[in-house]
Scaffold this motif. Structure first.
Motif, PDB file in Angstrom:
ATOM      1  N   MET A 200       0.835  -1.194   0.000  1.00 27.25           N
ATOM      2  CA  MET A 200       0.000   0.000   0.000  1.00 27.25           C
ATOM      3  C   MET A 200       0.874   1.249   0.000  1.00 27.25           C
ATOM      4  O   MET A 200       1.896   1.304   0.684  1.00 27.25           O
ATOM      5  CB  MET A 200      -0.923  -0.002   1.224  1.00 27.25           C
ATOM      6  N   LYS A 201       0.440   2.257  -0.782  1.00 25.33           N
ATOM      7  CA  LYS A 201       1.205   3.492  -0.902  1.00 25.33           C
ATOM      8  C   LYS A 201       0.710   4.536   0.116  1.00 25.33           C
ATOM      9  O   LYS A 201      -0.358   4.401   0.707  1.00 25.33           O
ATOM     10  CB  LYS A 201       1.071   4.045  -2.318  1.00 25.33           C
ATOM     11  N   THR A 202       1.519   5.575   0.264  1.00 23.24           N
ATOM     12  CA  THR A 202       1.212   6.645   1.212  1.00 23.24           C
ATOM     13  C   THR A 202       1.119   7.978   0.486  1.00 23.24           C
ATOM     14  O   THR A 202       1.927   8.265  -0.411  1.00 23.24           O
ATOM     15  CB  THR A 202       2.297   6.749   2.302  1.00 23.24           C
ATOM     16  N   ALA A 203       0.141   8.776   0.881  1.00 20.90           N
ATOM     17  CA  ALA A 203      -0.005  10.137   0.366  1.00 20.90           C
ATOM     18  C   ALA A 203      -0.232  11.069   1.544  1.00 20.90           C
ATOM     19  O   ALA A 203      -0.706  10.651   2.602  1.00 20.90           O
ATOM     20  CB  ALA A 203      -1.178  10.218  -0.615  1.00 20.90           C
ATOM     21  N   ILE A 204       0.114  12.333   1.366  1.00 19.56           N
ATOM     22  CA  ILE A 204      -0.190  13.328   2.397  1.00 19.56           C
ATOM     23  C   ILE A 204      -1.023  14.437   1.784  1.00 19.56           C
ATOM     24  O   ILE A 204      -0.931  14.727   0.587  1.00 19.56           O
ATOM     25  CB  ILE A 204       1.084  13.928   3.036  1.00 19.56           C
ATOM     26  N   SER A 205      -1.848  15.043   2.617  1.00 22.55           N
ATOM     27  CA  SER A 205      -2.629  16.210   2.216  1.00 22.55           C
ATOM     28  C   SER A 205      -1.966  17.448   2.786  1.00 22.55           C
ATOM     29  O   SER A 205      -1.529  17.462   3.941  1.00 22.55           O
ATOM     30  CB  SER A 205      -4.062  16.113   2.738  1.00 22.55           C
ATOM     31  N   ILE A 206      -1.891  18.483   1.978  1.00 20.41           N
ATOM     32  CA  ILE A 206      -1.308  19.744   2.441  1.00 20.41           C
ATOM     33  C   ILE A 206      -2.356  20.842   2.291  1.00 20.41           C
ATOM     34  O   ILE A 206      -3.098  20.893   1.317  1.00 20.41           O
ATOM     35  CB  ILE A 206      -0.018  20.108   1.676  1.00 20.41           C
ATOM     36  N   GLY A 207      -2.404  21.710   3.294  1.00 18.46           N
ATOM     37  CA  GLY A 207      -3.417  22.747   3.285  1.00 18.46           C
ATOM     38  C   GLY A 207      -4.773  22.175   3.674  1.00 18.46           C
ATOM     39  O   GLY A 207      -4.895  21.076   4.207  1.00 18.46           O
ATOM     40  N   SER A 208      -5.817  22.953   3.396  1.00 21.30           N
ATOM     41  CA  SER A 208      -7.184  22.530   3.704  1.00 21.30           C
ATOM     42  C   SER A 208      -8.129  23.395   2.888  1.00 21.30           C
ATOM     43  O   SER A 208      -7.691  24.274   2.130  1.00 21.30           O
ATOM     44  CB  SER A 208      -7.482  22.705   5.199  1.00 21.30           C
ATOM     45  N   ALA A 209      -9.413  23.171   3.047  1.00 21.32           N
ATOM     46  CA  ALA A 209     -10.403  23.954   2.305  1.00 21.32           C
ATOM     47  C   ALA A 209     -10.250  25.443   2.564  1.00 21.32           C
ATOM     48  O   ALA A 209     -10.471  26.266   1.671  1.00 21.32           O
ATOM     49  CB  ALA A 209     -11.810  23.496   2.681  1.00 21.32           C
ATOM     50  N   TYR A 210      -9.828  25.798   3.778  1.00 21.50           N
ATOM     51  CA  TYR A 210      -9.755  27.210   4.165  1.00 21.50           C
ATOM     52  C   TYR A 210      -8.344  27.612   4.592  1.00 21.50           C
ATOM     53  O   TYR A 210      -8.167  28.564   5.348  1.00 21.50           O
ATOM     54  CB  TYR A 210     -10.737  27.483   5.314  1.00 21.50           C
ATOM     55  N   TYR A 211      -7.331  26.890   4.105  1.00 19.91           N
ATOM     56  CA  TYR A 211      -5.946  27.166   4.504  1.00 19.91           C
ATOM     57  C   TYR A 211      -5.557  28.589   4.134  1.00 19.91           C
ATOM     58  O   TYR A 211      -5.724  29.024   2.991  1.00 19.91           O
ATOM     59  CB  TYR A 211      -5.011  26.165   3.832  1.00 19.91           C
ATOM     60  N   ASP A 212      -5.009  29.321   5.110  1.00 21.47           N
ATOM     61  CA  ASP A 212      -4.694  30.741   4.908  1.00 21.47           C
ATOM     62  C   ASP A 212      -3.212  31.015   4.664  1.00 21.47           C
ATOM     63  O   ASP A 212      -2.786  32.170   4.614  1.00 21.47           O
ATOM     64  CB  ASP A 212      -5.176  31.567   6.102  1.00 21.47           C
ATOM     65  N   GLY A 213      -2.421  29.967   4.499  1.00 24.52           N
ATOM     66  CA  GLY A 213      -0.998  30.157   4.223  1.00 24.52           C
ATOM     67  C   GLY A 213      -0.119  30.250   5.453  1.00 24.52           C
ATOM     68  O   GLY A 213       1.108  30.397   5.328  1.00 24.52           O
ATOM     69  N   SER A 214      -0.703  30.157   6.648  1.00 23.00           N
ATOM     70  CA  SER A 214       0.105  30.245   7.867  1.00 23.00           C
ATOM     71  C   SER A 214       1.004  29.019   7.988  1.00 23.00           C
ATOM     72  O   SER A 214       0.658  27.915   7.550  1.00 23.00           O
ATOM     73  CB  SER A 214      -0.799  30.369   9.096  1.00 23.00           C
ATOM     74  N   ASN A 215       2.179  29.226   8.586  1.00 20.28           N
ATOM     75  CA  ASN A 215       3.174  28.155   8.777  1.00 20.28           C
ATOM     76  C   ASN A 215       3.541  27.469   7.456  1.00 20.28           C
ATOM     77  O   ASN A 215       3.822  26.266   7.423  1.00 20.28           O
ATOM     78  CB  ASN A 215       2.641  27.106   9.770  1.00 20.28           C
ATOM     79  N   TRP A 216       3.547  28.243   6.385  1.00 21.48           N
ATOM     80  CA  TRP A 216       3.858  27.685   5.066  1.00 21.48           C
ATOM     81  C   TRP A 216       5.243  27.051   5.045  1.00 21.48           C
ATOM     82  O   TRP A 216       5.442  25.984   4.455  1.00 21.48           O
ATOM     83  CB  TRP A 216       3.746  28.772   4.002  1.00 21.48           C
ATOM     84  N   GLU A 217       6.211  27.708   5.685  1.00 24.36           N
ATOM     85  CA  GLU A 217       7.573  27.181   5.666  1.00 24.36           C
ATOM     86  C   GLU A 217       7.642  25.795   6.316  1.00 24.36           C
ATOM     87  O   GLU A 217       8.380  24.915   5.854  1.00 24.36           O
ATOM     88  CB  GLU A 217       8.519  28.152   6.385  1.00 24.36           C
ATOM     89  N   ASP A 218       6.859  25.598   7.386  1.00 22.84           N
ATOM     90  CA  ASP A 218       6.823  24.276   8.027  1.00 22.84           C
ATOM     91  C   ASP A 218       6.213  23.239   7.091  1.00 22.84           C
ATOM     92  O   ASP A 218       6.670  22.087   7.035  1.00 22.84           O
ATOM     93  CB  ASP A 218       6.005  24.339   9.320  1.00 22.84           C
ATOM     94  N   LEU A 219       5.191  23.651   6.364  1.00 25.06           N
ATOM     95  CA  LEU A 219       4.540  22.738   5.426  1.00 25.06           C
ATOM     96  C   LEU A 219       5.505  22.317   4.323  1.00 25.06           C
ATOM     97  O   LEU A 219       5.536  21.150   3.918  1.00 25.06           O
ATOM     98  CB  LEU A 219       3.307  23.418   4.815  1.00 25.06           C
TER      99      LEU A 219
END
Length: 346
Positions: free
Chosen positions: A1-20
């Motif tokens: 089984m493979k792995t994927a990650i989700s980044i951001g969200s429906a209302y993501y405002d760009g905060s902590n972008w560098e961490d992402l």
């Protein structure tokens, strides 16, 4: 089984972008196969992928999802060709119709006939990325526009028909369309024990197109949290469950509530929605059944989480999509590495 990650969200405002960014770079280094950028009314799904392209090497970067109402199909085709070029063919086009609250409220477009609209949208995108002249006879899209000076055009970038198209769908007919036309499914609201309600429709669509279900990459999202205090975890995730059942859409159109209702949870799902819409959010949270939380989340001690992962794989899912948990980027990275190690044991 493979792995994927989700980044951001429906209302993501760009905060902590560098961490992402650091999280995605780690995912790339440890072999996570996909990163999906979300889009609704926050940060768009495309810009983050263009930024991440030169910072990653192997991870596939996908729009999870690009709203069809926010762009013409020709624009989606141009964007796909550009991102495929920028990512060295690691781009995946994830599409979805969203819902009437966003489509009609934010984009001023009609939500009527989403099934036919999505079918035409995909056909036009495939024309564009394949180097064909873009033309369509409707009824949803008429290209070129009649009565004017428009003519059928080819896009200027080199054709790239191998760009994968994934669909985020939930209803039976939409799932059949996914099986028929898409390369993969970006799924949500999935319960392994009720998987036939989903898998059967994907299979019908695939067979209609002369192929098998094995030709599709089937991805589902999963909240994975390992802990020995199961009761506390259930209480924690009742809040998000109530929000999904009660607030993710209008009282008339909540695709997530409908999906869980078809999976056998209709009385509870409707009760939670009624309480939430009435304004009694605490009562809605309390109305969420413990077993529903355990069925829809991968939480508990490690053996419980592994059991849910095995059940999901046995149902035919090929990729698990997670949101790394933690208050700091270091905690999120540790969570991602742990979850990745669990998935690799399957």
């Amino acid at each position: 089984m493979k792995t994927a990650i989700s980044i951001g969200s429906a209302y993501y405002d760009g905060s902590n972008w560098e961490d992402l960014v650091e999280l995605v770079k780690l995912a790339d280094r440890i072999g996570v196969e996909y990163a999906w950028s979300a889009e609704a009314w926050g940060m768009d799904a495309v810009s983050p992928l263009a930024y991440l392209a030169p910072l990653t090497k192997t991870i596939r970067l996908g729009t999870g999802i690009m709203q069809t109402s926010a762009r013409t199909p020709a624009t989606a085709a141009m964007t796909s060709l550009a991102l495929a070029r920028l990512t060295n063919n690691r781009f995946v086009l994830g599409l979805g119709v969203s819902g009437p609250q966003v489509v009609e409220g934010l984009h001023g477009a009609s939500f009527e006939k989403p099934l036919g609209r999505l079918r035409e949208y995909i056909n036009i995108v495939r024309q564009g990325i394949s180097g064909e002249r873009i033309q369509n006879d409707g009824p949803q899209y008429v290209l070129p526009r009649p009565g004017g000076e428009g003519k059928a055009l080819r896009l200027g970038m080199p054709p790239n028909p191998s760009i994968p198209i994934y669909l985020a769908t939930l209803g039976p007919k939409m799932l059949e369309l996914t099986g028929e036309l898409a390369d993969g499914w970006v799924g949500t609201s999935f319960i392994p024990e009720a998987s036939d309600d989903v898998i059967s429709h994907l299979r019908i669509g695939a067979e209609r197109a002369g192929r098998s279900l094995a030709d599709l990459d089937l991805q589902v999202n999963a909240t994975i949290e390992v802990g020995d205090d199961v009761e506390a975890l259930i209480k924690k995730y009742k809040k998000s469950a109530a929000f999904t059942l009660g607030a993710m859409g209008s009282p008339e159109t909540n695709f997530y509530n409908a999906a869980f209702s078809r999976a056998g949870w209709e009385p509870m799902a409707k009760r939670v929605q009624t309480l939430w819409v009435s304004g009694d959010k605490q009562a809605a949270v309390e109305a969420v059944d413990d077993d529903f939380v355990l069925a829809t989340q991968m939480i508990g001690n490690e053996s419980m989480v592994l059991e849910r992962l095995r059940a999901t794989a046995a149902a035919g899912i090929t990729t698990i999509r997670i949101v790394p948990l933690g208050r700091s980027v270091r905690e999120q990275q540790a969570h991602l590495e742990h979850v990745r190690s669990l998935i690799q044991t399957l």
